[in-house]
Design a protein around this motif. Structure first.
Motif, PDB file in Angstrom:
ATOM      1  N   VAL A 122       0.828  -1.194   0.000  1.00  0.00           N
ATOM      2  CA  VAL A 122       0.000   0.000   0.000  1.00  0.00           C
ATOM      3  C   VAL A 122       0.873   1.259   0.000  1.00  0.00           C
ATOM      4  O   VAL A 122       0.620   2.228  -0.723  1.00  0.00           O
ATOM      5  CB  VAL A 122      -0.948   0.006   1.218  1.00  0.00           C
ATOM      6  CG1 VAL A 122      -1.666   1.347   1.338  1.00  0.00           C
ATOM      7  CG2 VAL A 122      -1.972  -1.117   1.087  1.00  0.00           C
ATOM      8  N   GLU A 123       1.943   1.246   0.809  1.00  0.00           N
ATOM      9  CA  GLU A 123       2.827   2.411   0.879  1.00  0.00           C
ATOM     10  C   GLU A 123       3.497   2.674  -0.464  1.00  0.00           C
ATOM     11  O   GLU A 123       3.562   3.814  -0.936  1.00  0.00           O
ATOM     12  CB  GLU A 123       3.884   2.188   1.960  1.00  0.00           C
ATOM     13  CG  GLU A 123       4.832   3.378   2.125  1.00  0.00           C
ATOM     14  CD  GLU A 123       5.858   3.137   3.213  1.00  0.00           C
ATOM     15  OE1 GLU A 123       6.658   4.056   3.473  1.00  0.00           O
ATOM     16  OE2 GLU A 123       5.852   2.032   3.794  1.00  0.00           O
ATOM     17  N   ARG A 124       3.989   1.621  -1.116  1.00  0.00           N
ATOM     18  CA  ARG A 124       4.656   1.789  -2.408  1.00  0.00           C
ATOM     19  C   ARG A 124       3.668   2.257  -3.471  1.00  0.00           C
ATOM     20  O   ARG A 124       4.023   3.066  -4.335  1.00  0.00           O
ATOM     21  CB  ARG A 124       5.312   0.477  -2.836  1.00  0.00           C
ATOM     22  CG  ARG A 124       6.146   0.589  -4.114  1.00  0.00           C
ATOM     23  CD  ARG A 124       7.387   1.446  -3.913  1.00  0.00           C
ATOM     24  NE  ARG A 124       8.328   0.757  -3.041  1.00  0.00           N
ATOM     25  CZ  ARG A 124       9.233  -0.124  -3.474  1.00  0.00           C
ATOM     26  NH1 ARG A 124       9.320  -0.409  -4.769  1.00  0.00           N
ATOM     27  NH2 ARG A 124      10.051  -0.702  -2.627  1.00  0.00           N
ATOM     28  N   LEU A 125       2.433   1.757  -3.410  1.00  0.00           N
ATOM     29  CA  LEU A 125       1.424   2.187  -4.369  1.00  0.00           C
ATOM     30  C   LEU A 125       1.132   3.676  -4.196  1.00  0.00           C
ATOM     31  O   LEU A 125       0.947   4.407  -5.170  1.00  0.00           O
ATOM     32  CB  LEU A 125       0.143   1.373  -4.183  1.00  0.00           C
ATOM     33  CG  LEU A 125      -0.935   1.512  -5.252  1.00  0.00           C
ATOM     34  CD1 LEU A 125      -0.392   1.134  -6.618  1.00  0.00           C
ATOM     35  CD2 LEU A 125      -2.126   0.644  -4.910  1.00  0.00           C
ATOM     36  N   GLY A 126       1.102   4.130  -2.938  1.00  0.00           N
ATOM     37  CA  GLY A 126       0.894   5.550  -2.690  1.00  0.00           C
ATOM     38  C   GLY A 126       2.039   6.386  -3.215  1.00  0.00           C
ATOM     39  O   GLY A 126       1.835   7.470  -3.785  1.00  0.00           O
ATOM     40  N   GLN A 127       3.265   5.913  -3.035  1.00  0.00           N
ATOM     41  CA  GLN A 127       4.433   6.643  -3.542  1.00  0.00           C
ATOM     42  C   GLN A 127       4.414   6.699  -5.070  1.00  0.00           C
ATOM     43  O   GLN A 127       4.719   7.742  -5.660  1.00  0.00           O
ATOM     44  CB  GLN A 127       5.712   5.958  -3.045  1.00  0.00           C
ATOM     45  CG  GLN A 127       5.923   6.042  -1.540  1.00  0.00           C
ATOM     46  CD  GLN A 127       7.065   5.171  -1.062  1.00  0.00           C
ATOM     47  OE1 GLN A 127       7.603   4.345  -1.819  1.00  0.00           O
ATOM     48  NE2 GLN A 127       7.450   5.318   0.213  1.00  0.00           N
ATOM     49  N   GLU A 164       7.253   1.775 -11.433  1.00  0.00           N
ATOM     50  CA  GLU A 164       7.326   2.519 -10.181  1.00  0.00           C
ATOM     51  C   GLU A 164       7.245   1.588  -8.964  1.00  0.00           C
ATOM     52  O   GLU A 164       7.863   1.842  -7.934  1.00  0.00           O
ATOM     53  CB  GLU A 164       6.197   3.556 -10.110  1.00  0.00           C
ATOM     54  CG  GLU A 164       6.348   4.718 -11.066  1.00  0.00           C
ATOM     55  CD  GLU A 164       7.500   5.637 -10.664  1.00  0.00           C
ATOM     56  OE1 GLU A 164       7.949   5.566  -9.503  1.00  0.00           O
ATOM     57  OE2 GLU A 164       7.961   6.410 -11.517  1.00  0.00           O
ATOM     58  N   LEU A 165       6.473   0.496  -9.079  1.00  0.00           N
ATOM     59  CA  LEU A 165       6.357  -0.442  -7.964  1.00  0.00           C
ATOM     60  C   LEU A 165       7.642  -1.220  -7.753  1.00  0.00           C
ATOM     61  O   LEU A 165       7.895  -1.733  -6.657  1.00  0.00           O
ATOM     62  CB  LEU A 165       5.189  -1.403  -8.196  1.00  0.00           C
ATOM     63  CG  LEU A 165       3.793  -0.783  -8.076  1.00  0.00           C
ATOM     64  CD1 LEU A 165       2.729  -1.805  -8.452  1.00  0.00           C
ATOM     65  CD2 LEU A 165       3.550  -0.270  -6.663  1.00  0.00           C
ATOM     66  N   GLY A 166       8.456  -1.334  -8.799  1.00  0.00           N
ATOM     67  CA  GLY A 166       9.776  -1.938  -8.677  1.00  0.00           C
ATOM     68  C   GLY A 166       9.736  -3.352  -8.141  1.00  0.00           C
ATOM     69  O   GLY A 166       8.957  -4.193  -8.599  1.00  0.00           O
ATOM     70  N   ASP A 167      10.574  -3.622  -7.117  1.00  0.00           N
ATOM     71  CA  ASP A 167      10.719  -4.986  -6.621  1.00  0.00           C
ATOM     72  C   ASP A 167       9.536  -5.461  -5.795  1.00  0.00           C
ATOM     73  O   ASP A 167       9.515  -6.607  -5.347  1.00  0.00           O
ATOM     74  CB  ASP A 167      12.006  -5.133  -5.810  1.00  0.00           C
ATOM     75  CG  ASP A 167      12.087  -4.150  -4.641  1.00  0.00           C
ATOM     76  OD1 ASP A 167      11.094  -3.429  -4.411  1.00  0.00           O
ATOM     77  OD2 ASP A 167      13.131  -4.111  -3.974  1.00  0.00           O
TER      78      ASP A 167
END
Length: 431
Positions: A346-351, A417-420
């Motif tokens: 969720v945090e990475r999706l927000g970033q 953007e989601l990367g790894d």
């Protein structure tokens, strides 16, 4: 399995699309027939709902089938009938579902001498119904046609809520957050629905639960009139009589559910705190057993269970009916596997959204996370399911907007953007 080969198969005398052997007819409706069937690979029994494509051309029918499939895809609960797969030929659509050999609740009640259940057994039945609806409402699905005919029983007597053809999904809500379509069965529909007023889907389902509880305890309907207007007036005046054998806690619960004012009506999610549910549950020999314990534990919101291989297969494009009606899913939905925790995802999706121009609106950790973007014309929902303790399946779906807006969404940019966080994006895509 005994039974005559169905004419609904792809070719008379052959298995249905090489996957299922159709058996005896279980039931029929205006546009559909339901058959008992057997999976040829594992031998598991299933039910197959067969719909004629010409019948789907009738007003509202295609939308109803799509709504049923969309609703059932969202729900994985032990008391909700499971949709396994959707198949189609040039002339027919097949919904492959969990088999409930115990028939429907109405037929079971009709087979009993008093046409009703002892109170301890009614509590067990009602508990399972409420558990299914609490889960459904938490996932944004409001049934709108809760009645004994749509409550099935499996081989062990456990309830399976079925027939989501009239269900309301989150995109059914208008700007006022309410529903406006009058639907359902009059004897079980809330007064505000019958009067064609804007209504709360959860409170409307709560009224239907009250009618079912009354039927379970009394053996007959609380309001039964061929004239819908008269029946609605009786409901508003609370003109019903609870039989003398019903306990006071059960009477109070019926009264709270059959409240004509939806603002003061007891919500389904509030049932766990009612005294009638706080009593220990007894084993009902007629409908099967249930382990005792606090009702709050049984009614607590149930997170989606861990997925197995069949679950993942059942979530594949084989369950997508949109192509049958001219809509492609390729630009609407993506899935990926991740070893990251739900919080990290969720945090990475927000970033990623901050960099790509959309944002998360809604509580962190919620099961559905609407994402603003594309000038607000399109939103995104996200659902996560556990495949194994270290692996999650994440489903992203665009909600609303037209085909051009869906095409414009930058799925590849999001993946980068989601990367790894993305362990395997390609596994769950179409194509």
């Amino acid at each position: 399995m005994a039974g005559t080969k169905s004419r609904s198969s792809a070719k008379a005398g052959s298995p249905l699309l090489g996957k299922y052997e159709l058996g005896g007819l279980l039931g029929r409706g205006t546009f559909a027939k339901v058959y008992r069937a057997r999976c040829l690979t594992g031998g598991d029994p299933v039910a197959v709902k067969v719909l004629d494509k010409p019948g789907l051309a009738a007003p509202g029918m295609a939308a109803r089938v799509l709504r049923e499939v969309s609703a059932m895809r969202r729900l994985r609960h032990p008391n909700v009938l499971r949709l396994h797969e959707v198949l189609a030929t040039r002339s027919k659509v097949y919904l492959v579902m969990e088999l409930a050999p115990g028939g429907d609740l109405l037929s079971r009640l009709a087979s009993l001498p008093a046409r009703r259940l002892p109170e301890h057994a009614a509590r067990r039945v009602f508990l399972q119904l409420v558990s299914a609806l609490i889960y459904s409402h938490a996932r944004g699905v409001f049934h709108r046609d809760v009645k004994p005919q749509n409550v099935l029983l499996d081989a062990d007597g456990n309830l399976k809520v079925s027939d989501f053809g009239l269900a309301a999904l989150p995109d059914s809500l208008r700007d006022d957050g309410r529903l406006h379509t009058a639907c359902g069965t009059p004897a079980f529909a809330a007064p505000e629905v019958l009067r064609r007023k804007a209504y709360d889907g959860a409170k409307a389902d709560a009224w239907s639960c009250g009618v079912i509880l009354f039927v379970l305890l009394a053996g007959h309907l609380p309001f039964d009139d061929a004239n819908i207007a008269d029946m609605c007036r009786k409901a508003h005046r609370r003109e019903y009589a609870v039989p003398r054998w019903v306990s006071q806690p059960a009477r109070r619960l019926v009264s709270r559910l059959l409240d004509p004012n939806p603002d003061t009506r007891l919500a389904v999610a509030e049932l766990a705190s009612h005294p009638w549910f706080k009593r220990s549950l007894s084993v009902d020999s007629q409908l099967g057993g249930l382990l005792g314990g606090q009702a709050e534990r049984e009614l607590a919101f149930q997170a989606p269970p861990a997925l197995n291989a069949f679950d993942i297969i059942s979530m594949s494009p084989g369950l997508d009916l949109s192509g049958l009606f001219g809509e492609s899913r390729r630009t609407r939905e993506k899935r990926f596997m991740t070893t990251a925790s739900p919080e990290q995802t969720v945090e990475r999706l927000g970033q990623a959204g901050a960099r790509l121009g959309y944002f998360i609106v809604g509580k962190k950790g919620a099961e559905r996370l609407p994402l603003g973007g594309l000038s607000g014309l399109v939103a995104m929902s996200m659902e996560m399911s556990e495949v194994s303790p270290a692996l999650m399946l994440v489903e992203l779906r665009l909600e609303g907007g037209d085909g051009d807006e869906a095409e414009a969404f930058g799925w590849e940019e999001l993946r980068v953007e989601l990367g790894d966080v993305v362990a395997a994006w390609h596994v769950c895509e179409e194509g």
